[in-house]
Design an enzyme around this catalytic site. Structure first.
Site, mmCIF file in Angstrom:
data_model
loop_
_atom_site.group_PDB
_atom_site.id
_atom_site.type_symbol
_atom_site.label_atom_id
_atom_site.label_comp_id
_atom_site.label_asym_id
_atom_site.label_seq_id
_atom_site.Cartn_x
_atom_site.Cartn_y
_atom_site.Cartn_z
ATOM 1 N N SER A 128 0.834 -1.202 0.000
ATOM 2 C CA SER A 128 0.000 0.000 0.000
ATOM 3 C C SER A 128 0.870 1.253 0.000
ATOM 4 O O SER A 128 2.004 1.244 0.467
ATOM 5 C CB SER A 128 -0.898 0.029 1.236
ATOM 6 O OG SER A 128 -1.621 -1.171 1.369
HETATM 7 N N1 SAH Z 1 0.119 -4.720 4.218
HETATM 8 C C1 SAH Z 1 0.689 -5.305 3.033
HETATM 9 C C2 SAH Z 1 -0.228 -5.119 1.847
HETATM 10 C C3 SAH Z 1 -0.302 -6.318 1.002
HETATM 11 S S1 SAH Z 1 -1.624 -6.314 -0.173
HETATM 12 C C4 SAH Z 1 2.093 -4.780 2.796
HETATM 13 O O1 SAH Z 1 2.553 -3.931 3.572
HETATM 14 O O2 SAH Z 1 2.749 -5.239 1.860
HETATM 15 C C5 SAH Z 1 -2.875 -7.244 0.691
HETATM 16 C C6 SAH Z 1 -2.531 -8.670 0.996
HETATM 17 O O3 SAH Z 1 -3.703 -9.270 1.526
HETATM 18 C C7 SAH Z 1 -2.115 -9.528 -0.202
HETATM 19 O O4 SAH Z 1 -0.840 -10.033 0.029
HETATM 20 C C8 SAH Z 1 -3.153 -10.643 -0.229
HETATM 21 O O5 SAH Z 1 -2.640 -11.897 -0.602
HETATM 22 C C9 SAH Z 1 -3.624 -10.644 1.213
HETATM 23 N N2 SAH Z 1 -4.919 -11.286 1.442
HETATM 24 C C10 SAH Z 1 -6.058 -11.245 0.703
HETATM 25 N N3 SAH Z 1 -7.011 -12.006 1.283
HETATM 26 C C11 SAH Z 1 -6.469 -12.530 2.420
HETATM 27 C C12 SAH Z 1 -6.952 -13.407 3.431
HETATM 28 N N4 SAH Z 1 -8.178 -13.933 3.423
HETATM 29 N N5 SAH Z 1 -6.115 -13.728 4.437
HETATM 30 C C13 SAH Z 1 -4.843 -13.231 4.499
HETATM 31 N N6 SAH Z 1 -4.331 -12.412 3.564
HETATM 32 C C14 SAH Z 1 -5.134 -12.067 2.527
#
Ligand code: SAH
Length: 281
Positions: A128
């Site tokens: 993000s």
């Molecule tokens: N906070 C992260 C943002 C990653 S994007 C950072 O700093 O990089 C959001 C993430 O949520 C993705 O990696 C995706 O795979 C994950 N995601 C989506 N659905 C999910 C679920 N049910 N449980 C765990 N992670 C999930």
């Protein structure tokens, strides 16, 4: 506790049931136990390996491309921009100043690490924007000067937001459903001393009841609604911040405050997060 968000509607919810608390430090998945240390209130996330100059890579890392020799200065500029965008929480600003975002993206993208942009982290996911991370965490910490207790972070991705959170909460549980990203976050974080951050591989839609109740829950992926498991696992007095599709069919930031009388739900600005998916892959 000061809450300034206007209540939009009320949800009734079951009272949090007491659950067994995990031993600390929790042993989660296959991640090796992090080195034990007492994290300073706002100590920078420093590599375990001895004393590199600020902003330089520890042994075993390649030099960041285009970040410059002093990433402290570019982070300071990023934090000033965040302040210009209205972020005021001192702890959030200090945590954003401390965590070296360039260490969480591919070397080829490191020169963009301190721009206010989301960046690809693999497997179709993105880290993000700094302004979005700061906004979410400020909402989570709003009205609280002291550290939060246990916090659940859904969507570890590359581990950046979890690392920032580790400065703001006593214990952070961060869940990722994609094995490749869970492993990447573990690699990114391995060189740092983050004894209070626990990485979990699993479906975050189910939450992590073993760590409940949580003082805060924050999600970096948005679904059609906020899973009931998260609300159930939130402590009374706790706050949840997550993207979710609302009545207008658009994704918005949703804040849920759990009170003794029930939950107060607030719908804030429109946002664009990657989808919240069920199951693991
Ligand atoms: N906070 C992260 C943002 C990653 S994007 C950072 O700093 O990089 C959001 C993430 O949520 C993705 O990696 C995706 O795979 C994950 N995601 C989506 N659905 C999910 C679920 N049910 N449980 C765990 N992670 C999930």
């Amino acid at each position: 506790m000061k809450r300034t968000l206007p209540p939009i509607g009320k949800l009734s919810t079951a009272a949090a049931t007491p659950r067994p608390r995990p031993a600390f430090p929790a042993r989660l998945d296959t991640a090796p136990a992090p080195p034990v240390h007492k994290p300073g209130a706002l100590a920078a996330l420093r590599p375990v390996t001895a004393a590199p100059a600020p902003g330089t890579r520890a042994a075993g890392h390649t030099a960041p491309v285009g970040v410059g020799m002093d990433s402290v200065a570019v982070r300071t500029a990023m934090v000033r921009k965040l302040q210009g965008q209205g972020i005021v929480h001192a702890g959030v600003l200090a945590a954003m100043q401390a965590v070296e975002r360039h260490r969480f993206v591919d070397t080829a993208l490191a020169n963009q690490a301190y721009e206010d942009t989301s960046l690809p982290i693999g497997l179709g996911q993105t880290i993000s924007k700094p302004s979005v991370v700061a906004r979410m965490l400020e909402l989570l910490c709003q009205g609280r000067e002291e550290k939060l207790g246990r916090v659940l972070d859904i969507g570890t991705g590359c581990g950046y937001q979890a690392a920032v959170l580790s400065h703001l909460a006593r214990e952070v549980y961060s869940m990722e459903r994609l094995r490749g990203l869970h492993d990447k976050a573990r690699d990114n974080l391995r060189a740092f001393r983050v004894a209070n951050l626990h990485l979990l591989f699993g479906d975050g839609m189910l939450g992590y009841p073993q760590g409940a109740p949580y003082a805060g829950i924050v999600a970096a992926a948005g679904g059609n609604d906020v899973p009931q498991a998260w609300i159930d696992q939130l402590a009374v007095g706790g706050r949840l911040v997550a993207p979710a599709v609302t009545a207008d069919g658009q994704q918005h930031l949703v804040v849920i405050d759990k009170t003794a009388q029930g939950c107060v739900r607030s719908v804030l600005e429109p946002v664009l997060f990657v989808p919240l998916k069920s199951g693991i892959a």
